[in-house]
Design a protein around this motif. Structure first.
Motif, PDB file in Angstrom:
ATOM      1  N   TYR A  45       0.852  -1.193   0.000  1.00 33.46           N
ATOM      2  CA  TYR A  45       0.000   0.000   0.000  1.00 33.46           C
ATOM      3  C   TYR A  45       0.880   1.233   0.000  1.00 33.46           C
ATOM      4  O   TYR A  45       2.081   1.162   0.283  1.00 33.46           O
ATOM      5  CB  TYR A  45      -0.974   0.003   1.179  1.00 33.46           C
ATOM      6  N   ARG A  60      -3.663  10.605   1.295  1.00 29.51           N
ATOM      7  CA  ARG A  60      -4.373   9.391   0.913  1.00 29.51           C
ATOM      8  C   ARG A  60      -3.526   8.170   1.258  1.00 29.51           C
ATOM      9  O   ARG A  60      -2.321   8.153   1.053  1.00 29.51           O
ATOM     10  CB  ARG A  60      -4.646   9.401  -0.586  1.00 29.51           C
ATOM     11  N   THR A  61      -4.156   7.127   1.777  1.00 30.47           N
ATOM     12  CA  THR A  61      -3.559   5.810   1.963  1.00 30.47           C
ATOM     13  C   THR A  61      -4.360   4.849   1.089  1.00 30.47           C
ATOM     14  O   THR A  61      -5.585   4.772   1.226  1.00 30.47           O
ATOM     15  CB  THR A  61      -3.623   5.353   3.433  1.00 30.47           C
ATOM     16  N   THR A  62      -3.667   4.122   0.190  1.00 31.23           N
ATOM     17  CA  THR A  62      -4.354   3.297  -0.789  1.00 31.23           C
ATOM     18  C   THR A  62      -3.409   2.252  -1.381  1.00 31.23           C
ATOM     19  O   THR A  62      -2.200   2.462  -1.384  1.00 31.23           O
ATOM     20  CB  THR A  62      -4.922   4.181  -1.934  1.00 31.23           C
ATOM     21  N   VAL A  64      -3.462   1.746  -4.530  1.00 30.39           N
ATOM     22  CA  VAL A  64      -3.383   2.220  -5.912  1.00 30.39           C
ATOM     23  C   VAL A  64      -1.990   2.779  -6.198  1.00 30.39           C
ATOM     24  O   VAL A  64      -1.441   3.547  -5.405  1.00 30.39           O
ATOM     25  CB  VAL A  64      -4.469   3.293  -6.162  1.00 30.39           C
ATOM     26  N   ALA A  69      -3.110   7.158  -8.613  1.00 32.93           N
ATOM     27  CA  ALA A  69      -3.463   7.975  -7.447  1.00 32.93           C
ATOM     28  C   ALA A  69      -3.222   9.458  -7.714  1.00 32.93           C
ATOM     29  O   ALA A  69      -3.976  10.313  -7.253  1.00 32.93           O
ATOM     30  CB  ALA A  69      -2.679   7.528  -6.223  1.00 32.93           C
ATOM     31  N   HIS A  83     -12.740   8.466  -3.407  1.00 33.33           N
ATOM     32  CA  HIS A  83     -11.360   8.005  -3.549  1.00 33.33           C
ATOM     33  C   HIS A  83     -10.586   8.043  -2.229  1.00 33.33           C
ATOM     34  O   HIS A  83      -9.394   7.770  -2.214  1.00 33.33           O
ATOM     35  CB  HIS A  83     -10.629   8.841  -4.595  1.00 33.33           C
ATOM     36  N   ARG A  84     -11.281   8.396  -1.150  1.00 33.05           N
ATOM     37  CA  ARG A  84     -10.665   8.510   0.171  1.00 33.05           C
ATOM     38  C   ARG A  84      -9.435   9.420   0.154  1.00 33.05           C
ATOM     39  O   ARG A  84      -8.377   9.080   0.672  1.00 33.05           O
ATOM     40  CB  ARG A  84     -10.334   7.143   0.732  1.00 33.05           C
TER      41      ARG A  84
END
Length: 172
Positions: A45, A60-62, A64, A69, A83-84
């Motif tokens: 991540y 953002r933490t993702t 993607v 991103a 998309h948080r």
């Protein structure tokens, strides 16, 4: 002294790209009925920061990758639940960068310098950003180091490689 030396030696936050941390860990899987081995999963991540000159930020933490991103964090108004991507504020106090952003239902603050380095001692005062509603809780978790990626390098940077090709990333 010269302006060039002052510019190079003075602490600053870059605004022409993203600060990215690529994190991986191993997660145990569940053994199936007809398999004698217990599987493991390599989880990857990313944490992304985009700083703006006026003291705003996007976070953002993702899972993607960077080039996908980045498209969702281009403008100042990119914060959204879908998309948080979270909006917040940042300040540079001496050589430390402090951040604060709001997750749905709560406030979060982080001492970015402590999070990005090996220091464990964090001294925090109340009301870092002059907002009495934002708590001054320091996160002492350690994550991988952050690397700065300029806008023009987003599409071709090594951080876009899949886990099968690059299982960890060492900035430097």
């Amino acid at each position: 002294g010269s302006w060039k030396i002052m510019f190079l030696n003075r602490p600053r936050v870059r605004h022409d790209g993203f600060y990215v941390s690529r994190n991986t860990y191993i997660k145990p899987g569940v053994r199936s009925m007809n398999c004698k081995y217990k599987p493991v999963h390599l989880v990857c991540y990313y944490r992304y920061y985009r700083f703006f000159p006026e003291g705003r930020l996007l976070y953002r933490t993702t899972p993607v990758i960077l080039k996908k991103a980045a498209r969702e964090m281009i403008g100042r108004q990119s914060a959204n639940e879908k998309h948080r991507v979270y909006a917040g504020t940042w300040s540079l106090q001496g050589t430390k960068v402090f951040t604060a952003w709001r997750y749905p239902g709560c406030f979060n603050t982080e001492d970015v310098e402590a999070m990005m380095s090996s220091r464990t001692e964090v001294n925090r005062g109340a009301g870092e950003f002059g907002d009495p509603e934002i708590s001054s809780t320091a996160h002492r978790q350690k994550v991988a180091s952050y690397v700065f990626v300029a806008f023009e390098d987003v599409e071709t940077h090594d951080l876009n490689l899949p886990v099968e090709v690059m299982d960890f990333y060492c900035p430097g």
